[in-house]
Write a protein that holds these residues in place. Structure first.
Motif, PDB file in Angstrom:
ATOM      1  N   UNK A 165     -67.941  12.038 -20.067  1.00 38.01           N
ATOM      2  CA  UNK A 165     -67.243  13.293 -20.396  1.00 38.01           C
ATOM      3  C   UNK A 165     -66.818  14.031 -19.130  1.00 38.01           C
ATOM      4  N   UNK A 166     -67.636  13.969 -18.078  1.00 33.05           N
ATOM      5  CA  UNK A 166     -67.240  14.607 -16.812  1.00 33.05           C
ATOM      6  C   UNK A 166     -66.019  13.919 -16.222  1.00 33.05           C
ATOM      7  N   UNK A 167     -65.995  12.594 -16.274  1.00 33.37           N
ATOM      8  CA  UNK A 167     -64.840  11.858 -15.758  1.00 33.37           C
ATOM      9  C   UNK A 167     -63.583  12.163 -16.575  1.00 33.37           C
ATOM     10  N   UNK A 168     -63.727  12.257 -17.885  1.00 28.13           N
ATOM     11  CA  UNK A 168     -62.577  12.604 -18.719  1.00 28.13           C
ATOM     12  C   UNK A 168     -62.068  13.998 -18.374  1.00 28.13           C
ATOM     13  N   UNK A 169     -62.986  14.901 -18.156  1.00 29.65           N
ATOM     14  CA  UNK A 169     -62.601  16.267 -17.793  1.00 29.65           C
ATOM     15  C   UNK A 169     -61.855  16.272 -16.460  1.00 29.65           C
ATOM     16  N   UNK A 170     -62.359  15.504 -15.476  1.00 28.25           N
ATOM     17  CA  UNK A 170     -61.697  15.431 -14.165  1.00 28.25           C
ATOM     18  C   UNK A 170     -60.307  14.834 -14.291  1.00 28.25           C
ATOM     19  N   UNK A 171     -60.162  13.800 -15.120  1.00 27.26           N
ATOM     20  CA  UNK A 171     -58.845  13.195 -15.322  1.00 27.26           C
ATOM     21  C   UNK A 171     -57.888  14.172 -16.005  1.00 27.26           C
TER      22      UNK A 171
END
Length: 175
Positions: A165-171
């Motif tokens: 979820x953190x990676x999705x948020x960063x993307x």
């Protein structure tokens, strides 16, 4: 004329006069001393009565003008300096306010986008790759005695899901 030439009666008369004069002088001195003692006993009250308080004092107009000019020379630059500092701080606070309001707007937009994506998925739940929701993983961790799942694997699953979820948020931020 010497004392021997004077008759004896007159000599005694002179001596009597001298002693009388001395006695009178002593009486006068004693009375003066008594009066002086009486007045000195009340001296603290008299000093208080006789002292005056200066309530108003007049000063020359030239001194007053000098004091005014010194005041304006010393205080005006300090006031201007403090005013400039306050104006700078006000500008900084206004800039900070606009930055924070812009951040708030951006976060609200992201939240709305996140809620829209969450509603599109099944029932609004966040499912991970195994098909388990966040609530299901929490239930498995709390009831780990009954279900026989490995606790380390459940923690690793939660960690990986949070990382995803953190990676999705960063993307999403980059887009």
């Amino acid at each position: 004329m010497t004392q021997q030439d004077l008759p004896q009666n007159q000599r005694f008369n002179n001596l009597d006069n001298c002693t009388d004069s001395l006695r009178q002088s002593i009486k006068i001195l004693q009375q003066s001393n008594k009066i002086l003692d009486e007045t000195l006993q009340d001296s603290t009250r008299l000093t208080k009565i006789l002292s005056t308080n200066k309530v108003f004092d007049l000063i020359p107009e030239l001194d007053l003008n000098d004091a005014k000019s010194n005041f304006t020379k010393n205080i005006t630059p300090q006031l201007n300096q403090q005013l400039n500092k306050l104006e700078d701080e006000l500008i900084q606070l206004q800039t900070k306010k606009t930055t924070l309001t812009n951040k708030l707007k951006l976060i609200n937009v992201r939240l709305k986008n996140y809620e829209k994506k969450g509603n599109k998925e099944e029932g609004g739940k966040n499912f991970n790759s195994n098909g388990l929701s966040d609530i299901d993983i929490d239930n498995l961790l709390t009831n780990r005695h009954k279900n026989g799942y490995d606790v380390n694997k459940l923690h690793q699953l939660r960690f990986l899901r949070d990382k995803k979820t953190r990676l999705q948020y960063s993307l999403n931020r980059l887009n």
